[in-house]
Motif scaffolding. Sequence first.
Motif, PDB file in Angstrom:
ATOM      1  N   ARG A   9       0.837  -1.360   0.019  1.00 36.94           N
ATOM      2  CA  ARG A   9       0.113   0.007  -0.073  1.00 36.94           C
ATOM      3  C   ARG A   9       0.713   1.240   0.087  1.00 36.94           C
ATOM      4  O   ARG A   9       0.550   2.159  -0.861  1.00 36.94           O
ATOM      5  CB  ARG A   9      -0.859  -0.170   1.125  1.00 36.94           C
ATOM      6  N   PHE A  10       1.856   1.306   0.789  1.00 35.42           N
ATOM      7  CA  PHE A  10       2.577   2.674   1.082  1.00 35.42           C
ATOM      8  C   PHE A  10       4.039   2.485   0.390  1.00 35.42           C
ATOM      9  O   PHE A  10       4.482   3.571   0.071  1.00 35.42           O
ATOM     10  CB  PHE A  10       2.744   2.863   2.547  1.00 35.42           C
ATOM     11  N   HIS A  11       4.769   1.383   0.593  1.00 36.38           N
ATOM     12  CA  HIS A  11       6.004   1.514   0.267  1.00 36.38           C
ATOM     13  C   HIS A  11       6.585   1.608  -1.062  1.00 36.38           C
ATOM     14  O   HIS A  11       7.546   2.543  -1.409  1.00 36.38           O
ATOM     15  CB  HIS A  11       6.688  -0.142   0.800  1.00 36.38           C
ATOM     16  N   PRO A  12       5.805   1.346  -2.135  1.00 34.81           N
ATOM     17  CA  PRO A  12       6.097   1.776  -3.604  1.00 34.81           C
ATOM     18  C   PRO A  12       6.472   3.430  -3.623  1.00 34.81           C
ATOM     19  O   PRO A  12       7.261   4.048  -4.376  1.00 34.81           O
ATOM     20  CB  PRO A  12       4.957   1.714  -4.575  1.00 34.81           C
ATOM     21  N   ALA A  13       5.460   4.216  -2.804  1.00 32.12           N
ATOM     22  CA  ALA A  13       5.709   5.691  -2.730  1.00 32.12           C
ATOM     23  C   ALA A  13       6.947   5.949  -2.179  1.00 32.12           C
ATOM     24  O   ALA A  13       7.724   7.257  -2.642  1.00 32.12           O
ATOM     25  CB  ALA A  13       4.635   6.360  -2.032  1.00 32.12           C
ATOM     26  N   PHE A  14       7.793   5.377  -1.703  1.00 30.62           N
ATOM     27  CA  PHE A  14       9.048   5.784  -1.071  1.00 30.62           C
ATOM     28  C   PHE A  14      10.245   5.136  -1.975  1.00 30.62           C
ATOM     29  O   PHE A  14      11.452   5.271  -2.016  1.00 30.62           O
ATOM     30  CB  PHE A  14       9.352   4.898   0.237  1.00 30.62           C
ATOM     31  N   LYS A  15       9.839   4.220  -2.683  1.00 32.66           N
ATOM     32  CA  LYS A  15      10.779   3.510  -3.716  1.00 32.66           C
ATOM     33  C   LYS A  15      10.577   4.161  -5.381  1.00 32.66           C
ATOM     34  O   LYS A  15      11.785   4.273  -5.777  1.00 32.66           O
ATOM     35  CB  LYS A  15      10.511   2.265  -3.915  1.00 32.66           C
ATOM     36  N   ASN A  16       9.622   4.410  -5.530  1.00 34.42           N
ATOM     37  CA  ASN A  16       9.457   4.980  -7.069  1.00 34.42           C
ATOM     38  C   ASN A  16       8.801   6.400  -7.088  1.00 34.42           C
ATOM     39  O   ASN A  16       8.115   6.848  -6.000  1.00 34.42           O
ATOM     40  CB  ASN A  16       8.745   4.036  -7.906  1.00 34.42           C
ATOM     41  N   LEU A  17       8.699   7.137  -8.148  1.00 30.89           N
ATOM     42  CA  LEU A  17       7.978   8.252  -8.413  1.00 30.89           C
ATOM     43  C   LEU A  17       6.849   7.938  -9.279  1.00 30.89           C
ATOM     44  O   LEU A  17       7.035   7.330 -10.307  1.00 30.89           O
ATOM     45  CB  LEU A  17       8.823   9.489  -8.960  1.00 30.89           C
ATOM     46  N   ALA A  18       5.694   8.630  -9.292  1.00 34.84           N
ATOM     47  CA  ALA A  18       4.545   8.290 -10.083  1.00 34.84           C
ATOM     48  C   ALA A  18       5.000   9.162 -11.186  1.00 34.84           C
ATOM     49  O   ALA A  18       5.077  10.347 -11.417  1.00 34.84           O
ATOM     50  CB  ALA A  18       3.194   9.095  -9.121  1.00 34.84           C
ATOM     51  N   THR A  19       4.437   8.567 -12.454  1.00 34.70           N
ATOM     52  CA  THR A  19       4.626   9.191 -13.652  1.00 34.70           C
ATOM     53  C   THR A  19       3.543  10.312 -13.896  1.00 34.70           C
ATOM     54  O   THR A  19       4.112  11.447 -14.456  1.00 34.70           O
ATOM     55  CB  THR A  19       4.196   8.227 -14.753  1.00 34.70           C
ATOM     56  N   GLN A  20       2.387  10.263 -13.349  1.00 38.63           N
ATOM     57  CA  GLN A  20       1.384  11.415 -13.279  1.00 38.63           C
ATOM     58  C   GLN A  20       2.144  12.444 -12.429  1.00 38.63           C
ATOM     59  O   GLN A  20       2.128  13.615 -13.185  1.00 38.63           O
ATOM     60  CB  GLN A  20       0.284  10.869 -12.397  1.00 38.63           C
ATOM     61  N   VAL A  21       2.695  12.512 -11.448  1.00 38.32           N
ATOM     62  CA  VAL A  21       3.189  13.720 -10.937  1.00 38.32           C
ATOM     63  C   VAL A  21       4.353  14.233 -11.589  1.00 38.32           C
ATOM     64  O   VAL A  21       4.678  15.492 -11.717  1.00 38.32           O
ATOM     65  CB  VAL A  21       3.823  13.159  -9.451  1.00 38.32           C
ATOM     66  N   LEU A  22       5.538  13.460 -12.235  1.00 39.68           N
ATOM     67  CA  LEU A  22       6.432  13.939 -13.004  1.00 39.68           C
ATOM     68  C   LEU A  22       6.129  14.815 -14.109  1.00 39.68           C
ATOM     69  O   LEU A  22       6.431  15.747 -14.597  1.00 39.68           O
ATOM     70  CB  LEU A  22       7.514  12.700 -13.342  1.00 39.68           C
ATOM     71  N   ILE A  23       5.157  14.243 -14.696  1.00 35.37           N
ATOM     72  CA  ILE A  23       4.630  14.812 -16.152  1.00 35.37           C
ATOM     73  C   ILE A  23       3.859  15.958 -15.759  1.00 35.37           C
ATOM     74  O   ILE A  23       4.038  17.159 -16.329  1.00 35.37           O
ATOM     75  CB  ILE A  23       3.550  13.964 -16.967  1.00 35.37           C
ATOM     76  N   ASP A  24       3.186  16.188 -14.731  1.00 32.61           N
ATOM     77  CA  ASP A  24       2.284  17.363 -14.327  1.00 32.61           C
ATOM     78  C   ASP A  24       3.452  18.478 -13.761  1.00 32.61           C
ATOM     79  O   ASP A  24       3.200  19.518 -14.196  1.00 32.61           O
ATOM     80  CB  ASP A  24       1.450  17.062 -13.289  1.00 32.61           C
ATOM     81  N   MET A  25       4.525  18.027 -13.161  1.00 33.12           N
ATOM     82  CA  MET A  25       5.551  18.938 -12.757  1.00 33.12           C
ATOM     83  C   MET A  25       6.377  19.690 -13.881  1.00 33.12           C
ATOM     84  O   MET A  25       6.712  20.730 -14.122  1.00 33.12           O
ATOM     85  CB  MET A  25       6.503  18.090 -11.928  1.00 33.12           C
ATOM     86  N   ASP A  26       6.606  18.845 -14.911  1.00 33.61           N
ATOM     87  CA  ASP A  26       7.003  19.356 -16.214  1.00 33.61           C
ATOM     88  C   ASP A  26       6.338  19.885 -17.025  1.00 33.61           C
ATOM     89  O   ASP A  26       6.683  21.154 -17.266  1.00 33.61           O
ATOM     90  CB  ASP A  26       7.599  17.972 -17.253  1.00 33.61           C
ATOM     91  N   ARG A  27       5.006  19.824 -17.103  1.00 27.00           N
ATOM     92  CA  ARG A  27       4.016  20.617 -17.701  1.00 27.00           C
ATOM     93  C   ARG A  27       4.100  22.121 -16.917  1.00 27.00           C
ATOM     94  O   ARG A  27       3.772  23.182 -17.438  1.00 27.00           O
ATOM     95  CB  ARG A  27       2.712  19.937 -17.920  1.00 27.00           C
ATOM     96  N   ARG A  28       3.988  22.149 -15.713  1.00 24.51           N
ATOM     97  CA  ARG A  28       3.995  23.238 -14.708  1.00 24.51           C
ATOM     98  C   ARG A  28       4.881  24.193 -15.025  1.00 24.51           C
ATOM     99  O   ARG A  28       4.976  25.353 -15.312  1.00 24.51           O
ATOM    100  CB  ARG A  28       3.740  22.874 -13.251  1.00 24.51           C
ATOM    101  N   ASP A  29       6.055  23.623 -15.143  1.00 27.68           N
ATOM    102  CA  ASP A  29       7.460  24.264 -15.532  1.00 27.68           C
ATOM    103  C   ASP A  29       7.472  25.066 -16.778  1.00 27.68           C
ATOM    104  O   ASP A  29       8.073  26.155 -17.122  1.00 27.68           O
ATOM    105  CB  ASP A  29       8.810  23.778 -15.093  1.00 27.68           C
ATOM    106  N   GLN A  30       6.900  24.271 -17.860  1.00 27.06           N
ATOM    107  CA  GLN A  30       6.798  24.601 -19.138  1.00 27.06           C
ATOM    108  C   GLN A  30       5.984  25.814 -19.256  1.00 27.06           C
ATOM    109  O   GLN A  30       6.276  26.582 -20.038  1.00 27.06           O
ATOM    110  CB  GLN A  30       6.437  23.541 -20.234  1.00 27.06           C
TER     111      GLN A  30
END
Length: 722
Positions: free
Chosen positions: A633-654
């Motif tokens: 339930r929780f451990h994947p959030a400490f190992k990996n980064l969500a694709t959704q979050v990364l793409i949204d952050m890239d679009r925000r900076d653009q």
Amino acid sequence: MDINGLLTSTGINIGLCVGLFSLYSVLRKQPSNVNVYFGRRLASRRLRHVDILERFVPSPTWVKKAWETTQDDILTIGGLDAVAFSRMLVFSIRMFSVATVICFVLVLPVNYHGRERLYKNIPLESLEAFTIENVKQGSRWLWAHCLALYIITITACTLLYFEYRHLTDLRLIHIIGSAPNPSQFAILVRGIPWSQESTYCDTVKKFFSYYYESTYLSHQMVYNSGVVQKLKDNAKHMCKVLSRSMTRCGHGFSHCCFCGGFKNSIDFAMRYNDIETDSRKESGTAFVYFKTRYAAYIAAQNLQTSHPMLWVTDLAPEPNDVYWSNLCIPYRQIWLRRISTFGAAVTFMIVFIIPVTFAQGLTQLDKLEKMFPFLTRVLTQKFMNQLVTGYLPSVILVLFLLAVPPVMMLLSTMEGHISRSIRKKSACLKVLFFTIWNVFFVNVFAGSVISQLSVFASVSELPAQLAKAVPVQATYFTTYVLSSGWASLACEIMQVCPLFYNLFRRYILRSKDDSEEGTLTFPYHTEVPRVLLFGFLGFTCSILAPLILPFLLFYFSLAYLVYRNQILNVYVTKYDGGGKLWPIAHNSVIFSLIVSQIIALGVFGLKRSTVSSGFIIPLLIGTILFHIYCNQRFHPAFKNLATQVLIDMDRRDQHLGKMEEIYEQVHSFYCQFPTRSASSSERSAGSYRGMTSDHVSPAPETLDAGLFPRNARETIIQNYLL
């Protein structure tokens, strides 16, 4: 050991703590100790003037400030790692508050009245009278111990769930709300193949230009300069140290008061330090920059070629987190180094059985008098008897354990980790395993090395062996909490080593410079294992010897204040590990619960309580299933980064037009060989700190409301977590 002996040990530790805390409240107000007790505030230049009369009066003002500090303050100052460590203490306080109440109401009366015997006055009672050893076989009151264990386990799992969910949510908000960080656009490439036709630099450029044509931005090589650069770095560091002692050295050709050399020679060395050497040689390691975070993350996660030992990629750590000396290690050596360090750590654990057995032998006076007959007259004295059996063994063990964290940090360095945070996390795990093994298991089965090996020869008999040995050693664990726990907090807040170094610098080097910035980072590799070890002892001894619980509760409460004060004033946060210490704490608590249930299963079997033993098995299975659920339930959030979050952050900076600014900064982001002329690059880290808000995320309200409104952030978090 009786109650009087326990009170003697408690009185010694209380007196020591009160004295050191009072001394600290005075020393922290002295201007000469500002580098010791206000290193972080000195680095941020936030100090206040103290009245001359107030300087010599002990006061608990630091307690009030530590108590009033909020989690947002801890997050801003210390990052997610500091928040995770603080939540470990909060969890422990809540957990052992419940355990203390339950065990004192249900378990302790049953233990004390467990069998018919001649009762004494409470101060003269043996501590064994308050353990489960005092309960007779076949007692129908053992259901109280089983019920207490159920309540403790359910409470622990409930608190763990909410803490894990809270930190996962906080980590996700931290990633979403963080300002643009050039390290998010970079990966570290190791195992670059050597070619006689081209250099490493050309090979990297050709590879990523061909396979990542649309997303590749640039790259930066890591240089392996060998002994020459190391000597130059050491000379530069020594010149900085000596230059601070020149305040009383004369001008011209006067002798230095420390080394006897001429001041002009040091000035020449400082000027020579700026000379660039041509000894730098490219290594098979490079930082590669991409145009988006998502592209960098995909490149770091994928296997680049069919040969897994070539073109090995990892996410790049922050600049202050990079451990440069390990980047040049050939990747083919990494697995050999890790096997060697594992063998060295296991050997060290086995050799350490000798001092642990010696310390444990002091608790048995009959054996001690046989080995040293001349001590018989001394040991017959009541006070010396209580001192030797109740206080001295744990103090000796604590002194031996002081050597463990530096050794484990050295082994973790030799493993070849690329970042300081990963190295510290690896050392943290090693120290945790080491202390649990030696402080608990070796002490439980102490006697001789041969008897310890025979105990573990039959795994099927392990619950019964633990059930026999743990209640007997519960008294020793109580005194260990006093000597190692309470005293360690007093030494931590006193900062003994930095204090003596400050005295050496002032009165031996004769340096009066108070502008030296604090450089100490929080020692998670020593403090996290200590906190988790005490939690382990609390869980395993809770229903067996409940008298340990009040001492643990006091330790965690005091540690909560002490460590908050240290984070606020002493330790400097140079990098943020992202709160990855919490999964270690979660796994440690689950392991503690399972061990306590196995011991309870053995105890109920020895006491011939089949009903209680039968109820422990479902509890054991439920704990394991809860652990599996949390890992999913929780451990994947400490190992990996969500694709959704990364793409949204890239679009925000653009959308905000920040990409070009980031592209300009990545080229000077990682500086392997800082020089005086290149100190501007370190100052340009100010722009980096400005971008990253001192390595931590701002409050959720400070995010851009146009592209990331609050409801959108909550939707992202809910979609990711649910």
